[in-house]
Write a protein that holds these residues in place. Structure first.
Motif, PDB file in Angstrom:
ATOM      1  N   SER A 193      37.927 -37.098  25.096  1.00 55.52           N
ATOM      2  CA  SER A 193      37.992 -36.366  26.364  1.00 55.52           C
ATOM      3  C   SER A 193      37.770 -37.358  27.504  1.00 55.52           C
ATOM      4  O   SER A 193      36.777 -38.090  27.505  1.00 55.52           O
ATOM      5  CB  SER A 193      36.904 -35.292  26.356  1.00 55.52           C
ATOM      6  OG  SER A 193      36.679 -34.817  27.652  1.00 55.52           O
ATOM      7  N   THR A 194      38.658 -37.382  28.469  1.00 54.95           N
ATOM      8  CA  THR A 194      38.561 -38.412  29.513  1.00 54.95           C
ATOM      9  C   THR A 194      38.277 -37.852  30.909  1.00 54.95           C
ATOM     10  O   THR A 194      38.279 -38.611  31.877  1.00 54.95           O
ATOM     11  CB  THR A 194      39.851 -39.269  29.552  1.00 54.95           C
ATOM     12  OG1 THR A 194      40.966 -38.411  29.775  1.00 54.95           O
ATOM     13  CG2 THR A 194      40.037 -40.038  28.263  1.00 54.95           C
ATOM     14  N   SER A 195      38.074 -36.536  31.006  1.00 59.89           N
ATOM     15  CA  SER A 195      37.639 -35.935  32.273  1.00 59.89           C
ATOM     16  C   SER A 195      37.321 -34.469  31.988  1.00 59.89           C
ATOM     17  O   SER A 195      37.646 -33.957  30.908  1.00 59.89           O
ATOM     18  CB  SER A 195      38.731 -36.042  33.354  1.00 59.89           C
ATOM     19  OG  SER A 195      39.497 -34.850  33.422  1.00 59.89           O
ATOM     20  N   PRO A 196      36.705 -33.758  32.934  1.00 61.23           N
ATOM     21  CA  PRO A 196      36.424 -32.337  32.676  1.00 61.23           C
ATOM     22  C   PRO A 196      37.698 -31.487  32.584  1.00 61.23           C
ATOM     23  O   PRO A 196      37.658 -30.361  32.089  1.00 61.23           O
ATOM     24  CB  PRO A 196      35.595 -31.913  33.884  1.00 61.23           C
ATOM     25  CG  PRO A 196      35.102 -33.178  34.504  1.00 61.23           C
ATOM     26  CD  PRO A 196      36.119 -34.221  34.194  1.00 61.23           C
ATOM     27  N   GLU A 197      38.831 -31.994  33.052  1.00 57.27           N
ATOM     28  CA  GLU A 197      40.089 -31.229  33.001  1.00 57.27           C
ATOM     29  C   GLU A 197      40.544 -31.075  31.556  1.00 57.27           C
ATOM     30  O   GLU A 197      40.564 -32.052  30.803  1.00 57.27           O
ATOM     31  CB  GLU A 197      41.187 -31.967  33.784  1.00 57.27           C
ATOM     32  CG  GLU A 197      40.910 -32.131  35.256  1.00 57.27           C
ATOM     33  CD  GLU A 197      40.768 -30.790  35.971  1.00 57.27           C
ATOM     34  OE1 GLU A 197      41.517 -29.855  35.627  1.00 57.27           O
ATOM     35  OE2 GLU A 197      39.885 -30.690  36.835  1.00 57.27           O
ATOM     36  N   ARG A 198      40.951 -29.861  31.199  1.00 57.68           N
ATOM     37  CA  ARG A 198      41.261 -29.624  29.789  1.00 57.68           C
ATOM     38  C   ARG A 198      42.420 -30.476  29.271  1.00 57.68           C
ATOM     39  O   ARG A 198      42.440 -30.867  28.106  1.00 57.68           O
ATOM     40  CB  ARG A 198      41.515 -28.136  29.508  1.00 57.68           C
ATOM     41  CG  ARG A 198      42.537 -27.492  30.382  1.00 57.68           C
ATOM     42  CD  ARG A 198      42.707 -26.031  30.075  1.00 57.68           C
ATOM     43  NE  ARG A 198      43.404 -25.820  28.816  1.00 57.68           N
ATOM     44  CZ  ARG A 198      42.839 -25.388  27.712  1.00 57.68           C
ATOM     45  NH1 ARG A 198      41.563 -25.107  27.681  1.00 57.68           N
ATOM     46  NH2 ARG A 198      43.540 -25.217  26.618  1.00 57.68           N
ATOM     47  N   ASP A 199      43.385 -30.810  30.131  1.00 53.00           N
ATOM     48  CA  ASP A 199      44.522 -31.581  29.640  1.00 53.00           C
ATOM     49  C   ASP A 199      44.239 -33.082  29.536  1.00 53.00           C
ATOM     50  O   ASP A 199      45.045 -33.820  28.960  1.00 53.00           O
ATOM     51  CB  ASP A 199      45.743 -31.344  30.541  1.00 53.00           C
ATOM     52  CG  ASP A 199      46.215 -29.900  30.412  1.00 53.00           C
ATOM     53  OD1 ASP A 199      46.000 -29.313  29.336  1.00 53.00           O
ATOM     54  OD2 ASP A 199      46.750 -29.356  31.397  1.00 53.00           O
ATOM     55  N   ASP A 200      43.127 -33.509  30.122  1.00 54.62           N
ATOM     56  CA  ASP A 200      42.775 -34.927  30.005  1.00 54.62           C
ATOM     57  C   ASP A 200      42.061 -35.155  28.675  1.00 54.62           C
ATOM     58  O   ASP A 200      40.863 -35.439  28.604  1.00 54.62           O
ATOM     59  CB  ASP A 200      41.897 -35.365  31.188  1.00 54.62           C
ATOM     60  CG  ASP A 200      42.678 -35.357  32.498  1.00 54.62           C
ATOM     61  OD1 ASP A 200      43.931 -35.359  32.434  1.00 54.62           O
ATOM     62  OD2 ASP A 200      42.054 -35.344  33.567  1.00 54.62           O
ATOM     63  N   THR A 201      42.825 -35.014  27.619  1.00 52.77           N
ATOM     64  CA  THR A 201      42.286 -35.093  26.258  1.00 52.77           C
ATOM     65  C   THR A 201      43.301 -35.829  25.395  1.00 52.77           C
ATOM     66  O   THR A 201      44.493 -35.517  25.445  1.00 52.77           O
ATOM     67  CB  THR A 201      42.091 -33.665  25.683  1.00 52.77           C
ATOM     68  OG1 THR A 201      41.271 -32.914  26.585  1.00 52.77           O
ATOM     69  CG2 THR A 201      41.434 -33.691  24.320  1.00 52.77           C
ATOM     70  N   ILE A 202      42.846 -36.808  24.653  1.00 54.81           N
ATOM     71  CA  ILE A 202      43.740 -37.498  23.718  1.00 54.81           C
ATOM     72  C   ILE A 202      43.488 -36.902  22.334  1.00 54.81           C
ATOM     73  O   ILE A 202      42.369 -36.955  21.814  1.00 54.81           O
ATOM     74  CB  ILE A 202      43.483 -39.023  23.718  1.00 54.81           C
ATOM     75  CG1 ILE A 202      43.699 -39.596  25.129  1.00 54.81           C
ATOM     76  CG2 ILE A 202      44.375 -39.718  22.695  1.00 54.81           C
ATOM     77  CD1 ILE A 202      43.305 -41.055  25.287  1.00 54.81           C
ATOM     78  N   LEU A 203      44.534 -36.307  21.774  1.00 56.24           N
ATOM     79  CA  LEU A 203      44.392 -35.652  20.474  1.00 56.24           C
ATOM     80  C   LEU A 203      44.800 -36.614  19.365  1.00 56.24           C
ATOM     81  O   LEU A 203      45.913 -37.142  19.370  1.00 56.24           O
ATOM     82  CB  LEU A 203      45.276 -34.393  20.433  1.00 56.24           C
ATOM     83  CG  LEU A 203      45.359 -33.679  19.089  1.00 56.24           C
ATOM     84  CD1 LEU A 203      44.020 -33.075  18.698  1.00 56.24           C
ATOM     85  CD2 LEU A 203      46.430 -32.592  19.124  1.00 56.24           C
ATOM     86  N   VAL A 204      43.896 -36.838  18.432  1.00 58.02           N
ATOM     87  CA  VAL A 204      44.227 -37.673  17.276  1.00 58.02           C
ATOM     88  C   VAL A 204      44.435 -36.761  16.062  1.00 58.02           C
ATOM     89  O   VAL A 204      45.415 -36.864  15.350  1.00 58.02           O
ATOM     90  CB  VAL A 204      43.091 -38.693  16.995  1.00 58.02           C
ATOM     91  CG1 VAL A 204      43.451 -39.576  15.800  1.00 58.02           C
ATOM     92  CG2 VAL A 204      42.808 -39.537  18.231  1.00 58.02           C
ATOM     93  N   THR A 205      43.495 -35.839  15.865  1.00 59.12           N
ATOM     94  CA  THR A 205      43.581 -34.896  14.737  1.00 59.12           C
ATOM     95  C   THR A 205      43.262 -33.503  15.257  1.00 59.12           C
ATOM     96  O   THR A 205      42.220 -33.303  15.884  1.00 59.12           O
ATOM     97  CB  THR A 205      42.504 -35.236  13.672  1.00 59.12           C
ATOM     98  OG1 THR A 205      42.611 -36.609  13.350  1.00 59.12           O
ATOM     99  CG2 THR A 205      42.663 -34.400  12.422  1.00 59.12           C
ATOM    100  N   ASP A 206      44.122 -32.534  14.993  1.00 54.38           N
ATOM    101  CA  ASP A 206      43.807 -31.156  15.365  1.00 54.38           C
ATOM    102  C   ASP A 206      42.907 -30.577  14.265  1.00 54.38           C
ATOM    103  O   ASP A 206      43.348 -30.429  13.119  1.00 54.38           O
ATOM    104  CB  ASP A 206      45.106 -30.346  15.476  1.00 54.38           C
ATOM    105  CG  ASP A 206      44.837 -28.904  15.911  1.00 54.38           C
ATOM    106  OD1 ASP A 206      43.654 -28.468  15.830  1.00 54.38           O
ATOM    107  OD2 ASP A 206      45.787 -28.222  16.310  1.00 54.38           O
ATOM    108  N   PRO A 207      41.642 -30.281  14.597  1.00 54.15           N
ATOM    109  CA  PRO A 207      40.730 -29.802  13.552  1.00 54.15           C
ATOM    110  C   PRO A 207      41.246 -28.582  12.791  1.00 54.15           C
ATOM    111  O   PRO A 207      40.973 -28.418  11.603  1.00 54.15           O
ATOM    112  CB  PRO A 207      39.460 -29.464  14.325  1.00 54.15           C
ATOM    113  CG  PRO A 207      39.523 -30.332  15.536  1.00 54.15           C
ATOM    114  CD  PRO A 207      40.976 -30.403  15.903  1.00 54.15           C
ATOM    115  N   PHE A 208      42.011 -27.712  13.453  1.00 56.86           N
ATOM    116  CA  PHE A 208      42.525 -26.518  12.768  1.00 56.86           C
ATOM    117  C   PHE A 208      43.642 -26.837  11.776  1.00 56.86           C
ATOM    118  O   PHE A 208      43.937 -26.056  10.902  1.00 56.86           O
ATOM    119  CB  PHE A 208      43.031 -25.499  13.785  1.00 56.86           C
ATOM    120  CG  PHE A 208      41.922 -24.649  14.366  1.00 56.86           C
ATOM    121  CD1 PHE A 208      41.168 -23.831  13.548  1.00 56.86           C
ATOM    122  CD2 PHE A 208      41.650 -24.686  15.711  1.00 56.86           C
ATOM    123  CE1 PHE A 208      40.148 -23.034  14.071  1.00 56.86           C
ATOM    124  CE2 PHE A 208      40.628 -23.909  16.252  1.00 56.86           C
ATOM    125  CZ  PHE A 208      39.883 -23.088  15.421  1.00 56.86           C
TER     126      PHE A 208
END
Ligand code: IMP
Length: 432
Positions: free
Chosen positions: A415-430
């Protein structure tokens, strides 16, 4: 498809709100399984800011079932107030989208008062825990002491007086000992009957609902509160909360078998914070601590208290990976480290002249450990808002890779900021 448990891998406040919200969009059911309204987090959904303490994060999204499991201690007044506030913001809260387990223990005014009396008395003797004063500990004590009033008791007014009697025998003895006035029987009855109508429509057999949903293939998200180092067994006892905060608690705290849990995500801050009293080996009571606190906005959502800040402690998180069975971490607030020349990471402790690679269990040993640091080069560029690894400076990537190696778990989300889209996804836990 895995059901996911989210836990904090440090002392809470790791930034669970944003990650839980991100995951709850992908879930069908969101379940709280421990803690009470001592936890707090802020969600930003479509530009609207919601502050939640008791209700599961799924509540702000249409079409999700939110569940308060029996492992929670439930303050009906806090519930009514939080629900009213959210409803005023346009959130729909109906018995179709929210269920409260019938066997959930209640937090009453007398619990909140006792929490405060004890903390005040402890301030004078130097044994203060620094609780949130919300009655969490006293309510859990009554639950294991088999004298709690539970949600289902609100529907059984005939037997309520004898239950209140039993509760007050205990509490009034305590209050007399602490030099405070006794509680009147009728006052507790009145308190309970005044909230019953607002709580009972949500009461249900949660274990059955969860079993049905699991069999139907729904995705279930278990939302942990606080963090591993605040766990009553695995944390920095006695400076802990009064519940098991670790992932395994998701099962008994909701009424599901442990095999229902497929993936454990540990939310991990790129540095360390804690609120309240107790040991904190990597605490920086200096300009580094001030820098982290100011840049990271480290103030409690519930209490507004200033959080203590320090370097990343890989010993603690490595232990959290073990006791929770963490499959992957969500690393948060990396951007707070932007601009530092040097970043330190604790890789082990020195205890009485010996090097150790774990947090000792005893309170006195925890207070004596000295961190052994490794020094890493910082970076000058900003990582805020990065959405791919390529957007990150090489030193930041090196830091993240090193953290993974030290704790023995991979980064699933960054997570790179409080904004939800500022996220780098490596593995989707679901999807794991
Ligand atoms: P209690 O849970 O109010 O009994 O507080 C016990 C300890 O847990 C104190 O050190 C609190 O500061 C800490 N604590 C409780 N809830 C939270 C939380 O949501 N985040 C961080 N610390 C918490």
């Amino acid at each position: 498809m895995a059901n996911v448990v989210v836990v904090g891998s440090q002392w809470g406040d790791e930034g669970k709100g944003k990650i839980v919200d991100w995951l709850s969009e992908r879930a069908d059911v969101v379940v709280r399984f421990q803690g009470g309204h001592n936890a707090g987090h802020t969600l930003v959904v479509d530009g609207k800011v919601y502050k939640l303490s008791l209700l599961p994060s799924g509540i702000v999204r249409d079409g999700k079932l939110s569940i308060i499991g029996n492992g929670v201690v439930f303050d009906p007044h806090a519930f009514v107030a939080e629900a009213a506030k959210l409803q005023a913001q346009g959130v729909t809260i109906t018995p179709d989208c929210l269920k409260i387990a019938e066997n959930t223990a209640l937090i009453l005014s007398l619990h909140r008062e006792l929490d405060g009396f004890r903390e005040d008395a402890a301030s004078n003797s130097g044994t203060k825990i620094g609780t949130t004063r919300r009655g969490i500990g006293p309510a859990y004590e009554d639950r294991v002491g088999r004298r709690a009033i539970r949600v289902m008791d609100l529907a059984d007014l005939d037997t309520l007086p004898s239950k209140v009697e039993r509760l007050l025998t205990h509490h009034n003895a305590l209050r007399r000992g602490l030099g405070h006035p006794e509680v009147e029987h009728q006052a507790v009855i009145d308190e309970l009957t005044s909230v019953a109508d607002q709580v009972l429509p949500y009461m249900d057999r949660v274990w059955k609902i969860l079993d049905d949903r699991r069999r139907a293939g729904d995705r279930i998200l278990f939302e942990g509160a606080q963090g591993t180092l605040l766990d009553v067994d695995h944390g920095t006892y006695p400076f802990v909360t009064s519940s098991n905060t670790v992932a395994g608690q998701a099962a008994p705290g909701s009424g599901m078998g442990p095999e229902a849990i497929g993936y454990v995500l540990g939310i991990t801050k790129a540095y360390t914070t804690r609120v309240g009293e107790g040991p904190f080996p990597t605490e920086q009571k200096n300009e580094i601590g001030e820098f982290l606190g100011t840049k990271g906005h480290e103030f409690g959502v519930v209490t507004g208290r200033k959080r203590r800040c320090g370097w990343f402690d890989a010993v603690l998180v490595r232990q959290a990976v073990a006791v929770n069975g963490i499959n992957g971490i969500a690393l948060t607030k990396l951007d707070v480290l932007d601009g530092l020349d040097e970043i330190k990471v604790c890789t082990g402790y020195r205890l009485d002249g010996e090097e150790i690679d774990y947090l000792p269990a005893s309170q006195s040993a925890q207070a004596r450990v000295e961190p052994i640091y490794e020094s890493l080069e910082g970076w000058k560029e900003t990582t805020k808002g990065a959405r791919s690894w390529a957007d990150l400076p090489a030193q930041a990537v090196k830091y993240v890779r090193h953290v993974e190696e030290l704790i023995g778990a991979p980064v699933a989300l960054l997570s790179t900021s409080p904004e939800r889209d500022d996220t780098i996804l490596v593995t989707d836990p679901f999807q794991d």
